[in-house]
Design a protein around this motif. Structure first.
Motif, PDB file in Angstrom:
ATOM      1  N   PRO A 118      10.509  44.477   6.758  1.00  0.00           N
ATOM      2  CA  PRO A 118      11.930  44.159   7.278  1.00  0.00           C
ATOM      3  C   PRO A 118      12.288  45.045   8.797  1.00  0.00           C
ATOM      4  O   PRO A 118      12.886  44.470   9.358  1.00  0.00           O
ATOM      5  CB  PRO A 118      12.867  44.273   6.169  1.00  0.00           C
ATOM      6  N   ALA A 119      11.931  46.454   8.696  1.00  0.00           N
ATOM      7  CA  ALA A 119      12.183  47.325   9.984  1.00  0.00           C
ATOM      8  C   ALA A 119      11.751  46.592  10.964  1.00  0.00           C
ATOM      9  O   ALA A 119      12.074  46.231  12.210  1.00  0.00           O
ATOM     10  CB  ALA A 119      11.693  48.486   9.519  1.00  0.00           C
ATOM     11  N   GLU A 120      10.137  46.031  10.746  1.00  0.00           N
ATOM     12  CA  GLU A 120       9.623  45.243  11.900  1.00  0.00           C
ATOM     13  C   GLU A 120      10.109  44.019  12.409  1.00  0.00           C
ATOM     14  O   GLU A 120      10.136  43.670  13.478  1.00  0.00           O
ATOM     15  CB  GLU A 120       8.119  45.175  11.419  1.00  0.00           C
ATOM     16  N   GLU A 121      10.802  43.356  11.162  1.00  0.00           N
ATOM     17  CA  GLU A 121      11.286  42.125  11.646  1.00  0.00           C
ATOM     18  C   GLU A 121      12.733  42.207  12.424  1.00  0.00           C
ATOM     19  O   GLU A 121      12.963  41.557  13.328  1.00  0.00           O
ATOM     20  CB  GLU A 121      11.856  41.424  10.318  1.00  0.00           C
ATOM     21  N   ALA A 122      13.208  43.429  12.341  1.00  0.00           N
ATOM     22  CA  ALA A 122      14.607  43.856  13.021  1.00  0.00           C
ATOM     23  C   ALA A 122      14.104  44.158  14.258  1.00  0.00           C
ATOM     24  O   ALA A 122      14.804  43.823  15.345  1.00  0.00           O
ATOM     25  CB  ALA A 122      15.342  44.907  12.094  1.00  0.00           C
ATOM     26  N   GLU A 123      12.940  45.177  14.479  1.00  0.00           N
ATOM     27  CA  GLU A 123      12.723  45.514  15.635  1.00  0.00           C
ATOM     28  C   GLU A 123      12.289  44.167  16.592  1.00  0.00           C
ATOM     29  O   GLU A 123      12.243  44.356  17.749  1.00  0.00           O
ATOM     30  CB  GLU A 123      11.314  46.195  15.477  1.00  0.00           C
ATOM     31  N   THR A 124      11.570  43.203  15.848  1.00  0.00           N
ATOM     32  CA  THR A 124      11.244  41.976  16.442  1.00  0.00           C
ATOM     33  C   THR A 124      12.575  41.361  17.100  1.00  0.00           C
ATOM     34  O   THR A 124      12.267  40.765  18.414  1.00  0.00           O
ATOM     35  CB  THR A 124      10.421  41.011  15.657  1.00  0.00           C
ATOM     36  N   ARG A 125      13.732  41.279  16.389  1.00  0.00           N
ATOM     37  CA  ARG A 125      14.713  40.780  16.924  1.00  0.00           C
ATOM     38  C   ARG A 125      15.118  41.677  18.067  1.00  0.00           C
ATOM     39  O   ARG A 125      15.750  40.876  19.229  1.00  0.00           O
ATOM     40  CB  ARG A 125      15.724  40.696  15.816  1.00  0.00           C
TER      41      ARG A 125
END
Length: 128
Positions: A118-125
């Protein structure tokens, strides 16, 4: 949980009033029983109902309630999820600065809890 399922079903059918009524029943049960994570998720669902119908102030208010319960439960995954949703609602309402701030908060919470995906998903945003 039946109220929650009913709320989600009514949401998918586009019956906003019925969806809100059902999730309010679930909220009442979970809040009165101090089921903190369940109450947080109910508020999250309520926010999604409002967001789908472009009622962004109401969605953000519901997400604030979700944050309160997830904080009380010390639910890092839930907190991160709430901040991701706040970012999405802010983005949809045209508040890109607010969306970015919310996604930073989500990323930092996920990282602190070692929730890497999920941290990577936030970073992608943040990088789009």
């Amino acid at each position: 949980f039946a109220w929650r399922v009913l709320a989600l079903s009514e949401k998918e059918l586009g019956n906003t009033d019925a969806a809100v009524k059902a999730i309010d029943e679930s909220i009442e049960i979970h809040e009165s029983g101090q089921y903190l994570e369940d109450a947080a998720y109910d508020w999250y669902i309520k926010a999604s109902i409002f967001s789908r119908t472009e009622q962004y102030p109401e969605a953000l208010d519901a997400l604030e309630h979700s944050l309160v319960f997830d904080r009380r439960a010390e639910n890092a995954a839930g907190l991160g999820r709430d901040w991701m949703a706040i970012g999405a609602v802010r983005e949809k309402s045209g508040d890109l600065t607010g969306a970015r701030a919310a996604w930073i908060q989500a990323r930092d919470i996920f990282r602190a809890a070692f929730l890497t995906v999920p941290a990577e998903e936030a970073e992608t945003r943040l990088t789009r």
